[in-house]
Design an enzyme around this catalytic site. Structure first.
Site, PDB file in Angstrom:
ATOM      1  N   LYS A 186     -39.604 -42.918   2.942  1.00 25.00           N
ATOM      2  CA  LYS A 186     -38.625 -43.867   3.597  1.00 25.00           C
ATOM      3  C   LYS A 186     -38.862 -45.121   3.297  1.00 25.00           C
ATOM      4  O   LYS A 186     -39.887 -45.569   2.963  1.00 25.00           O
ATOM      5  CB  LYS A 186     -38.399 -43.640   5.082  1.00 25.00           C
ATOM      6  CG  LYS A 186     -38.016 -42.311   5.445  1.00 25.00           C
ATOM      7  CD  LYS A 186     -38.051 -42.389   7.051  1.00 25.00           C
ATOM      8  CE  LYS A 186     -37.500 -40.877   7.736  1.00 25.00           C
ATOM      9  NZ  LYS A 186     -36.284 -40.677   7.235  1.00 25.00           N
ATOM     10  N   ARG A 193     -35.400 -29.611   9.264  1.00 29.15           N
ATOM     11  CA  ARG A 193     -34.970 -28.452   9.021  1.00 29.15           C
ATOM     12  C   ARG A 193     -35.856 -27.362   8.758  1.00 29.15           C
ATOM     13  O   ARG A 193     -35.627 -25.901   8.915  1.00 29.15           O
ATOM     14  CB  ARG A 193     -33.622 -28.259   8.024  1.00 29.15           C
ATOM     15  CG  ARG A 193     -33.893 -28.773   6.848  1.00 29.15           C
ATOM     16  CD  ARG A 193     -32.758 -29.232   5.990  1.00 29.15           C
ATOM     17  NE  ARG A 193     -32.302 -30.527   6.393  1.00 29.15           N
ATOM     18  CZ  ARG A 193     -31.203 -31.475   5.948  1.00 29.15           C
ATOM     19  NH1 ARG A 193     -30.517 -30.644   5.062  1.00 29.15           N
ATOM     20  NH2 ARG A 193     -31.169 -32.525   6.340  1.00 29.15           N
TER      21      ARG A 193
END
Ligand code: BES
Ligand code: MN
Ligand code: ZN
Length: 509
Positions: free
Chosen positions: A285, A365
């Site tokens: 990120k 996920r």
């Protein structure tokens, strides 16, 4: 904060601060329409004390508007705080929850350690017990500040919150509802405390320990597993996230099994994302705002908070909670884009689905896929997951609503009913085969990202591939788990969203 319920009259109550609510009864519109604030109490002494200032027109009883009177005439209280609820027609139990938080947050910076809050009377459709429950929840939520690591503000908490109900009230009903509200509010704050912890203090292992301590206190069964168990269960998706970190993962399993529950009845499976820090991994990120990624375990914390409340409220249904905790880091062992992982088999006789990793930052996920499969293997008949899953949900819904997805309308209907009690705002978002198309992989069974468009729905469809037809709700709380600006009734920082609604959803079974 200690919470108490009293049935003594307001005039004689000795307190640093007496809080009463007022609503605006004006219904006309236009330039002639003047606000008409009315106190929501029958107490004549309080009405008399506030009569002059209410008549002045200076206070309009707007939502969370405040008026503070010192040495109010005819009252033993040192201060009278009037909190506005806004238009009377729109005033609900949720406005009262917030108003109680507002009163507490007014007291805190003034060094007021104890206050009395007058239980307001709403319309006849809203029973006093519902209002009492919301008021104590709001007070507890309002008292929380994310100040664990600040030396100078720490003891500013209100020590005692007393809810003053009319002498004529149904005491048993009120007492039961009040006790419930305190449990729920404290459990929400328990979750917030965890979410506030930085990544260096709250590793997956520490989260596991905190869960076990809580479980011990409230009488829940708890197991905390790590690497070895992940391998044994073939949790290849969960493991792939933790493999790039020095910190071992934690698979936290909590069980609530009441003696009264039917053995062939439902078993609710709560699954939480517990990423204690999300750097993004090799798909790292940007530095801006990366510090916020300590709250990437807010879904897991919501499940722990909900289990705490469930253990204390004792509903007649079996509940299983699984928190998949890991740290998403980019070291020499980290997984790479293009890697293929094999998820845990959904059933022992089925092969695990293969996942092509497109972006290592879509890690939530991955851990949830194995968490959902494990919940199914342990016998969950209904599933709910909570996760700070996608930035896309924040883009769509802002810091106003959290996202909810469901593969079953009846299960979702229960959740919507729960929202009416909790006052939390969730907005149902779509699933659909078109989104599933976006996550088809040329290399494996499924890929872990579906492109920029519909990011919250493609993430939800990824999870759907593991929940399959088991009734399932997915809560994407990424935009709501951390509040950026302080509001009158809640501090900025961790919100604890999800706890109240999940608890009510569980209690609906
Ligand atoms: N933890 C983030 C999602 C998130 C974003 C939470 C902002 C809270 C605030 C999640 O793991 C993530 O990185 N999601 C990616 C998915 C993308 C790579 C498909 C995202 O939303 O950008
Ligand atoms: Mn991520
Ligand atoms: Zn994440």
């Amino acid at each position: 904060m200690r919470t108490e319920l009293s049935f003594a009259g307001l005039a004689g109550v000795e307190t640093e601060l007496l809080a009463v609510l007022a609503a605006d009864t004006q219904t006309a519109k236009g330039p002639e329409a003047k606000p008409a604030p009315v106190l929501l109490t029958d107490d004549e002494a309080v009405k008399a004390a506030a009569a002059a200032v209410l008549a002045s027109g200076e206070f309009k009883a707007g939502a969370n508007e405040m008026l503070l009177l010192h040495a109010p005439a005819g009252l033993k209280a040192k201060r009278l705080l009037v909190v506005g609820l806004g238009k009377q027609a729109k005033a609900t139990v949720h406005s009262v929850r917030n108003a109680a938080g507002t009163a507490v947050r007014q007291a805190k910076p003034r060094g007021i350690r104890e206050l009395v809050f007058a239980l307001p009377q709403l319309g006849s459709e809203t029973p006093p017990r519902t209002v009492a429950r919301a008021a104590v929840e709001g007070a507890l939520v309002g008292d929380f500040d994310a100040d664990t690591y600040r030396s100078e503000r720490k003891d500013q908490s209100v020590q005692r919150f007393t809810l003053a109900a009319p002498e004529t009230a149904d005491r048993n009903a009120l007492e039961a509802a009040f006790a419930e509200g305190a449990i729920v509010g404290e459990s929400q704050n328990f979750a917030r405390e965890l979410v506030n912890e930085p990544g260096n203090k709250l590793t997956p292992t520490v989260l596991g320990r905190r869960a076990a301590e809580m479980a011990q206190q409230v009488g829940l069964a708890c197991e905390v597993h790590s690497t070895e168990k992940l391998h044994e269960l073939k949790m290849g998706a969960f493991w792939s996230v933790s493999q790039g970190s020095e910190e071992p993962p934690a698979l936290i399993v909590l069980r609530y099994e009441p003696a009264g529950a039917q053995k062939d009845g439902p078993m609710l499976g709560l699954v939480g994302k517990g990423i204690t820090f999300d750097t993004g991994g090799i798909s790292i990120k940007p530095a801006d705002n990366m510090e916020k990624m300590k709250y990437d375990m807010a879904g897991g914390a919501a499940m722990l908070g909900a289990m705490r409340a469930i253990a204390l409220l004792k509903p007649d249904v079996r509940v299983l909670a699984i928190v998949c905790a890991a740290e998403n880091m980019p070291d020499g062992k980290a997984q790479k884009p293009g890697d293929v992982q094999t998820a845990m088999p959904i059933a022992p006789d089925r092969p695990g689905k293969t996942i092509e990793i497109i972006n290592t930052d879509a890690e939530g996920r991955l851990v949830l896929a194995d968490g959902l499969s494990y919940a199914r293997q342990l016998g969950a008949t209904q599933l709910i997951d909570a996760a700070t899953l996608t930035g896309a949900i924040g883009v769509a819904l802002g810091q106003v609503n959290a996202g909810a997805f469901a593969n079953d309308d009846a299960t979702y209907a229960r959740f919507e009913t729960a929202l009416k009690v909790s006052g939390e705002k969730f907005w149902r978002m779509p699933l659909g085969e078109e989104y599933t198309e976006q996550i088809k992989s040329d290399i494996g069974d499924i890929k872990n990202t579906g492109g920029r468009y519909g990011g919250a729905s493609t993430a939800a469809e990824f999870l759907h591939a593991f929940a399959e037809d088991v009734p399932w709700i997915h809560l994407d709380i990424a935009g709501m788990a951390w509040i950026d600006e302080t509001r009158p009734y809640i501090a900025k920082g961790p919100s604890g969203i999800g706890v109240r609604s999940i608890v009510e959803w569980v209690r609906s079974y």
